[in-house]
Design an enzyme around this catalytic site. Structure first.
Site, mmCIF file in Angstrom:
data_model
loop_
_atom_site.group_PDB
_atom_site.id
_atom_site.type_symbol
_atom_site.label_atom_id
_atom_site.label_comp_id
_atom_site.label_asym_id
_atom_site.label_seq_id
_atom_site.Cartn_x
_atom_site.Cartn_y
_atom_site.Cartn_z
ATOM 1 C CE1 TYR A 111 -4.117 1.886 0.336
ATOM 2 C CE2 TYR A 111 -2.640 3.404 1.483
ATOM 3 C CZ TYR A 111 -3.853 3.148 0.845
ATOM 4 O OH TYR A 111 -4.760 4.155 0.708
ATOM 5 C CG PHE A 166 -6.522 17.360 -24.673
ATOM 6 C CD1 PHE A 166 -6.635 16.860 -25.953
ATOM 7 C CD2 PHE A 166 -6.912 16.561 -23.612
ATOM 8 C CE1 PHE A 166 -7.133 15.575 -26.182
ATOM 9 C CE2 PHE A 166 -7.406 15.279 -23.833
ATOM 10 C CZ PHE A 166 -7.510 14.780 -25.116
ATOM 11 C CB THR A 167 -11.396 17.259 -24.517
ATOM 12 O OG1 THR A 167 -10.543 16.125 -24.377
ATOM 13 C CG2 THR A 167 -11.677 17.482 -25.991
ATOM 14 C CG ASP A 170 -0.566 17.700 -21.959
ATOM 15 O OD1 ASP A 170 0.041 16.615 -21.834
ATOM 16 O OD2 ASP A 170 -1.780 17.773 -22.216
ATOM 17 C CE LYS A 176 -3.247 10.170 -24.552
ATOM 18 N NZ LYS A 176 -4.072 10.225 -23.340
ATOM 19 N NE ARG A 199 -10.908 14.849 -30.434
ATOM 20 C CZ ARG A 199 -10.794 14.486 -29.158
ATOM 21 N NH1 ARG A 199 -9.618 14.259 -28.612
ATOM 22 N NH2 ARG A 199 -11.852 14.359 -28.396
ATOM 23 C CG PHE A 226 -15.558 14.171 -27.340
ATOM 24 C CD1 PHE A 226 -15.359 15.271 -26.524
ATOM 25 C CD2 PHE A 226 -14.726 13.073 -27.196
ATOM 26 C CE1 PHE A 226 -14.345 15.265 -25.579
ATOM 27 C CE2 PHE A 226 -13.707 13.066 -26.267
ATOM 28 C CZ PHE A 226 -13.521 14.171 -25.443
HETATM 29 N N1 F0G Z 1 -3.314 15.757 -22.653
HETATM 30 C C1 F0G Z 1 -3.303 15.349 -23.910
HETATM 31 C C2 F0G Z 1 -2.525 16.133 -24.924
HETATM 32 C C3 F0G Z 1 -4.027 14.214 -24.292
HETATM 33 O O1 F0G Z 1 -4.014 13.832 -25.553
HETATM 34 C C4 F0G Z 1 -4.755 13.505 -23.302
HETATM 35 C C5 F0G Z 1 -5.540 12.333 -23.653
HETATM 36 C C6 F0G Z 1 -4.725 13.967 -21.982
HETATM 37 C C7 F0G Z 1 -3.984 15.091 -21.680
HETATM 38 C C8 F0G Z 1 -5.496 13.288 -20.873
HETATM 39 O O2 F0G Z 1 -4.885 12.106 -20.520
HETATM 40 O O3 F0G Z 1 -6.550 10.342 -21.148
HETATM 41 O O4 F0G Z 1 -4.662 9.860 -19.593
HETATM 42 O O5 F0G Z 1 -6.549 11.257 -18.851
HETATM 43 N N2 F0G Z 1 -5.846 12.065 -24.850
HETATM 44 C C9 F0G Z 1 -6.565 10.890 -25.303
HETATM 45 C C10 F0G Z 1 -6.693 10.959 -26.791
HETATM 46 C C11 F0G Z 1 -7.825 10.598 -24.584
HETATM 47 O O6 F0G Z 1 -7.371 10.090 -27.352
HETATM 48 O O7 F0G Z 1 -6.102 11.839 -27.415
HETATM 49 P P1 F0G Z 1 -5.718 10.830 -19.995
#
Ligand code: F0G
Length: 461
Positions: free
Chosen positions: A76, A128-129, A219, A262, A386, A453
């Site tokens: 833990y 980013f979303t 990021d 990624k 997108r 989305f």
């Molecule tokens: N920043 C970037 C540039 C991303 O592309 C993503 C995720 C995140 C942050 C968030 O990270 O998913 O680990 O919580 N991108 C995915 C995509 C979902 O399909 O581009 P996460």
């Protein structure tokens, strides 16, 4: 005897374990798509042939990473794997402190809560979303300060991820440095088409923000891919290693949020890494509330280990050359048959320009969403919208954000598909292009409140 024209390159790995793919018929896909409300996120993965939805968590791990899973220390507190990960983050990214999180948005959540006060502004090189949503939920307002070229899918600017420092300066003048929580700098910029930010731009950003005592948060999700582009395109870096470039990029920033899913070649994992001790103290405390203890952050010990090993592998030159090279291969083939895509070709994905692909469909009828649905129908290939759907609504006015870019992302998981799969993909895109004038748009039938989305449903017009 006739001679071959050139020597080919191949994937720098051989395949040890295979996962069978499923082919489906067109009537089957018609039905599956209807059930999914024309949203590729709502398809079942068993109904997909080649899955280019995302490169997030879909990577193939190496034998070395799989072996690392067996070395998971599932204590833990104080797991060995945490200390291994911390050592690798320090070595390659250079930040002093590490807070693991279950994935990237976990780190974004912690950081946004700590650094953003209601009424603050958060400038960034395109949104980013999840990043923007966490900024907004913390009471901040995102301000796009990316260079104009980023919004033009046909501009050949080599660093379309750059921050326009004039835009940033005028924001600082307008609202005052005190009301800027930090500058959010992404490498590479996902929503712009996987476009890199230049080292020179990061240096100048550091100088400007230093003058105003504003933090810079990277990021770092695809920073290794960005480092590769710097090596290819920016004068003075051709003889640097990708690892050296990565380290220098991070050195101009105060912290990073990371989705390990990624660059880092794992299926789950992320972290917040930073230099500031006070913020670290707070993040280490908050992570316990939202993710898990500060030495596991919502991950199993084995996940931490796989990510630590992934950091080493991500910066290997043969790996990153082949990774970005595969995307380039598909992009070049599409260009050669006249398909409109975002240029330069991005690091993790080829982005189809739905405005030029389906010029007869107005943006309010969701051309990119439509095109993603058509690609699935054609061939069982899954891609992602997108464009206007991803952009969501303005939280103040409730109106659609209307982005200039209306794209479909063909995202390549790392080390998963072969060149033959790539050829099948190109041919499927060509087949839809050939019948593009017959394609009709969509209408929304259900829309969720956050990150729409993922779950919006549509019907055909
Ligand atoms: N920043 C970037 C540039 C991303 O592309 C993503 C995720 C995140 C942050 C968030 O990270 O998913 O680990 O919580 N991108 C995915 C995509 C979902 O399909 O581009 P996460």
């Amino acid at each position: 005897m006739p001679k071959l024209e050139k020597r080919s390159w191949a994937e720098p790995f051989k395949i040890k374990v295979v996962e069978p793919l499923h082919m489906t018929t067109r009537p089957y896909r018609e039905h599956a798509l209807l059930e999914a409300g024309y949203n590729t996120f709502l398809l079942r993965s068993r109904d997909v042939y080649i899955d280019l939805l995302t490169d997030s968590g879909t990577n193939a791990m190496s034998d070395n990473q799989w072996a690392g899973l067996m070395m998971g220390d599932e204590a833990y507190a104080g797991s060995e794997n945490f200390y291994h990960l911390e050592e690798k983050v320090r070595e390659y990214y250079g930040y002093r402190y590490l807070v693991p999180t279950h994935q990237g948005r976990g780190a974004e959540h912690l950081l946004s809560r700590i650094l953003i006060k209601p009424g603050d502004f958060v400038p960034g090189n395109m949104y980013f979303t999840t990043t923007r949503l966490h900024q907004e939920l913390a009471g901040g307002t995102f301000v796009d300060v990316i260079v104009d070229e980023a919004h033009d899918p046909e501009s050949l600017h080599p660093f379309k991820g750059n921050i326009d420092l004039h835009k940033l300066e005028s924001l600082i003048e307008r609202v005052g440095a005190d009301r800027i929580s930090y500058v959010s700098a992404a490498a590479t910029v996902n929503m712009a088409g996987g476009q890199p930010i230049a080292m020179q731009n990061l240096r100048e950003l550091r100088a400007l923000t230093k003058k105003h005592h504003i933090r810079v948060v990277l990021d770092a999700t695809r920073a290794v891919e960005n480092a590769w582009f710097i090596r290819q395109r920016e004068p003075g870096f051709a003889s640097h290693s990708v690892a050296q470039i990565l380290h220098e990029m991070c050195s101009y920033t105060d912290a990073c949020t990371m989705s390990g899913k990624k660059d880092l070649l794992v299926n789950i994992g992320g972290f917040l890494a930073l230099n500031d001790e006070d913020i670290f103290e707070e993040a280490r405390n908050l992570v316990v509330v939202y993710e898990g203890l500060h030495t596991y952050g919502g991950l199993a010990g084995r996940d931490l280990e796989a990510m630590a090993r992934g950091i080493d592998e991500a910066v290997q030159e043969d790996h990153i050359r082949a990774r970005v090279g595969q995307v380039e291969y598909v992009g070049q083939r599409l260009l050669s048959i006249g398909i409109p895509i975002v240029q330069p070709i991005g690091g993790h994905a080829v982005f189809l320009d739905a405005r030029r692909f389906l010029p007869h469909i107005p943006q309010i009828e969701f051309p990119a969403q439509t095109l993603a649905a058509e690609l699935y129908l054609e061939s069982g290939i899954r891609t992602m919208e997108r464009g206007i759907v991803s952009a969501g609504r303005d939280p103040e006015t409730g109106e659609h954000h209307v982005p200039k870019l209306e794209l479909v992302r063909l995202t390549f998981p790392r080390r998963v598909y072969t060149q033959a799969h790539c050829d099948v993909v190109t041919e499927a895109v060509e087949a839809v292009y050939d019948r593009r004038t017959q394609v009709r748009g969509l209408r929304m039938t259900y829309e969720p409140k956050y990150l729409r989305f993922f779950q919006t449903r549509f019907e055909r017009l």
